[in-house]
Scaffold this active site. Structure first.
Site, mmCIF file in Angstrom:
data_model
loop_
_atom_site.group_PDB
_atom_site.id
_atom_site.type_symbol
_atom_site.label_atom_id
_atom_site.label_comp_id
_atom_site.label_asym_id
_atom_site.label_seq_id
_atom_site.Cartn_x
_atom_site.Cartn_y
_atom_site.Cartn_z
ATOM 1 N N GLU A 27 -50.453 31.094 59.256
ATOM 2 C CA GLU A 27 -50.433 31.970 58.087
ATOM 3 C C GLU A 27 -49.136 32.777 57.975
ATOM 4 O O GLU A 27 -49.125 34.010 58.142
ATOM 5 C CB GLU A 27 -51.661 32.894 58.092
ATOM 6 C CG GLU A 27 -52.962 32.109 58.070
ATOM 7 C CD GLU A 27 -54.219 32.973 57.990
ATOM 8 O OE1 GLU A 27 -54.114 34.191 58.152
ATOM 9 O OE2 GLU A 27 -55.298 32.415 57.765
ATOM 10 N N GLU A 32 -58.800 26.588 58.094
ATOM 11 C CA GLU A 32 -59.682 27.753 58.259
ATOM 12 C C GLU A 32 -60.485 27.940 56.994
ATOM 13 O O GLU A 32 -59.933 27.888 55.884
ATOM 14 C CB GLU A 32 -58.902 29.059 58.502
ATOM 15 C CG GLU A 32 -58.382 29.230 59.896
ATOM 16 C CD GLU A 32 -57.716 30.591 60.113
ATOM 17 O OE1 GLU A 32 -58.082 31.572 59.427
ATOM 18 O OE2 GLU A 32 -56.815 30.650 60.967
HETATM 19 O O1 IFM Z 1 -59.376 36.313 61.723
HETATM 20 C C1 IFM Z 1 -58.447 35.833 60.802
HETATM 21 C C2 IFM Z 1 -57.531 34.826 61.469
HETATM 22 O O2 IFM Z 1 -56.867 35.384 62.553
HETATM 23 C C3 IFM Z 1 -56.504 34.327 60.492
HETATM 24 N N1 IFM Z 1 -57.091 33.887 59.261
HETATM 25 C C4 IFM Z 1 -58.069 34.734 58.634
HETATM 26 C C5 IFM Z 1 -59.119 35.155 59.633
HETATM 27 C C6 IFM Z 1 -60.160 36.060 58.962
HETATM 28 O O3 IFM Z 1 -59.570 37.218 58.466
#
Ligand code: IFM
Length: 441
Positions: A170, A354
Site C-alpha cells: 500500500e 486484501e
Molecule cells: O490492517 C490494515 C493492513 O495493515 C493494511 N491494509 C488495510 C488493513 C485494514 O486497515
C-alpha cells in the site's frame, strides 16, 4: 454449501484463496532482537494511537507461528501472504544483521511449505527502522538503496522458496496517509515530505524489484490499495474533487509502476515539491510486473473545499458501515478490477491481495456480518472473471485479529478471534464458512 454461497467448483480451475497478515501487526516486535521502528515511536507519542498501544507483543506470532500456520492450512487456504520486518532483519535498518530474525523467517517459510501453503512475501508493511527515520526515512532518497540492500539480504536467505513477492504494501499509505494526513507513522503533515515520500516509495519499489530479479526470483508484483472515490454531490466542483482524490489515491502509483508516468492532474499539485530530477527515476520505478495486487475495502464521498491544494474533504455516505466506519461498497471492487485491466494491466494476472472487514466480534457470537461482506465482494470478483478480468486469486485480510495501527487492538479484522490477554485463538464463523467453501472434495 457454506454461508458464502460458493464452493471451489464455482471458480476457475487453479483460482487461489489465501489469508494475509503483516509482521508488526502480529509478531510481537519487542522480542527476538528486532530493532525499534517508527511505529514504536509514533505509538509512544500521546494522542497518536488508541490507548497508546503498540506491537510489542501483538499476537505473539513469533512464538505461536506453528499454531497460526496450522489454522491457515486447516482452513483450506492456498496462499499465506505475510510480511517480513526490516527492523527484525536489520535492527538499525542497515549494517549488522540480526541472525535470529533471519532464522525466524527461514523457519516460518519452511513451516508454510511443510503445510502445503504458498508463501507470498511482502518486504515492507510499514515498520521502518527508527534509525532510518532519524535520517529522514522515506523523505531521504537514499532509502531506495537501503531498501534494495535489505531486500537482497532477506531474499538471499528465503527468496528461493517464495511463491510470490512484492516490495511495499500500500504505497499510498506509506506516502500520503503517513506524510500528508499524519494518520500513521511518522505522522507528518507536510506537502514537501509527502511528495518526496510518494516518489521515493516508487523508486524503492523499483530498486527492490531489480534486486529480486538479480537473485533469480520470479512471480514478482506490486500491491496497491484502492478507494472508490464518489462525489459527495452532483456539482461539477465535487466531481472534480473526487477525480483528483482518485488520482492521488488510485492512479499515482499505478501510473508510475505500470506506465512510468505520474497522472497529470496530481502532478499539478505535487510537482513543485518533488525532488529535482525525479523524471530520471521513472524508468527505474517502472519495472516489469508479473502481477498486480489490489487491496480494497471501501468507498469515500469527496467534496470540494476552499483552501490549499488538493481542495477536498472526505465524507461518509449512507451505506452500512464496518467497525472502522467504512461504508460497505462491493461495487468499488468491481470497478477497480475492470479499471486496472482496461487502463493499466491488460492481460497481467490480478489478485485481490486484501479484502475484509473489522467487526466488534466476541468469541461466542457468529460474525455473520463478515460472512455477508466477504460474499458480496467475492460475488463481484466472480462476475469480473466472467467478464474476462484475469483475476487469479483472492486473499482475505486478515487471518486473525491484530494490531490495527493507530486504532490499536480494538478493531477486529480476523477470521480467527484473538483474546489479547490469554492470546488464545478461536476460529470465527467466517473462518468456518471459508473452510467449508474451500474444502476439496
Ligand atoms: O490492517 C490494515 C493492513 O495493515 C493494511 N491494509 C488495510 C488493513 C485494514 O486497515
Amino acid at each position: 454449501m457454506s454461508g458464502l454461497g460458493f464452493t471451489r467448483a464455482d471458480w476457475p480451475e487453479g483460482f487461489l484463496f489465501g489469508v494475509a497478515t503483516s509482521a508488526y501487526q502480529i509478531e510481537g516486535h519487542a522480542q527476538g532482537g528486532a530493532g525499534r521502528t517508527h511505529w514504536d515511536d509514533f505509538a509512544a507519542t500521546p494522542g497518536n494511537v488508541v490507548r497508546a498501544e503498540n506491537g510489542a507483543l501483538a499476537c505473539d506470532h513469533l512464538n505461536r507461528w506453528p499454531e497460526d500456520l496450522d489454522l491457515i492450512a486447516a482452513g483450506g487456504f492456498d496462499i499465506y501472504r505475510f510480511s517480513a520486518s526490516w527492523a527484525r532483519v536489520l535492527p538499525e535498518g542497515r549494517g549488522a544483521v540480526n541472525a535470529e530474525g533471519l532464522d525466524f523467517y527461514d523457519r516460518l517459510v519452511d513451516g508454510m511449505l511443510a503445510r502445503g501453503l504458498k508463501p507470498a512475501l511482502t518486504l515492507y508493511h510499514w515498520e521502518l527502522p527508527s534509525a532510518l527515520n532519524d535520517l529522514g526515512g522515506w523523505r531521504n532518497r537514499d532509502i531506495a538503496g537501503w531498501f534494495a540492500d535489505y531486500t537482497d539480504i532477506l531474499c538471499r536467505r528465503i527468496g528461493d522458496r517464495m511463491w510470490s513477492a512484492a516490495p511495499i504494501n500500500e504505497p499510498w499509505c506509506v506516502g500520503w496517509l503517513s506524510h500528508f494526513m499524519g494518520a500513521q507513522a511518522p505522522g507528518l503533515r507536510d506537502i514537501r515530505a509527502t511528495a518526496r515520500a510518494m516518489h521515493h516509495v516508487g523508486l524503492s519499489h523499483g530498486r527492490a524489484m531489480q534486486a529480486m530479479r538479480a537473485l533469480g526470483m520470479g512471480n514478482l508484483g506490486a500491491v496497491c490499495n484502492f478507494e472508490y472515490a464518489l462525489p459527495l454531490t452532483d456539482s461539477p466542483e465535487d466531481k472534480a474533487a473526487a477525480q483528483l482524490y482518485d488520482g492521488i489515491y488510485n492512479r499515482w502509483f499505478l501510473g508510475a509502476m505500470c506506465k512510468g508516468a505520474y497522472p497529470a492532474d496530481v502532478l499539478q499539485g505535487l510537482e513543485p515539491h518533488l525532488p529535482t530530477g525525479w523524471q530520471e527515476d521513472m524508468a527505474t520505478i517502472r519495472q516489469p510486473l508479473d502481477w498486480l495486487g489490489l487491496n480494497y475495502y471501501t468507498c469515500k464521498r469527496i467534496a470540494h473545499t476552499k483552501g490549499a491544494w488538493p481542495h477536498l474533504s472526505e465524507h461518509v455516505g449512507d451505506l452500512p458501515q464496518t467497525q472502522m466506519g467504512w461504508e460497505i461498497c462491493p461495487e468499488g471492487l468491481s470497478h477497480f478490477l475492470r479499471f486496472a485491466r482496461e487502463n493499466y494491466t491488460g492481460d497481467l494476472p490480478l489478485y485481490v491481495t486484501e479484502n475484509g472487514m473489522a467487526n466488534p466480534d466476541t468469541p461466542d457470537v457468529p460474525d455473520t456480518a463478515r460472512i455477508d461482506y466477504l460474499r458480496a465482494h467475492l460475488d463481484m470478483a466472480r462476475a469480473a472473471i466472467a467478464d474476462g478480468v484475469p483475476l487469479k486469486g483472492y486473499i482475505v485480510w486478515s487471518l486473525m485479529d491484530n494490531y490495527e495501527w493507530s486504532l490499536g487492538y480494538e478493531k477486529r479484522f480476523g477470521l480467527v478471534h484473538v483474546d489479547f490477554d490469554s492470546l488464545q485463538r478461536r476460529p470465527k464463523a467466517s473462518y468456518q464458512a471459508l473452510q467449508t467453501a474451500l474444502a476439496r472434495t
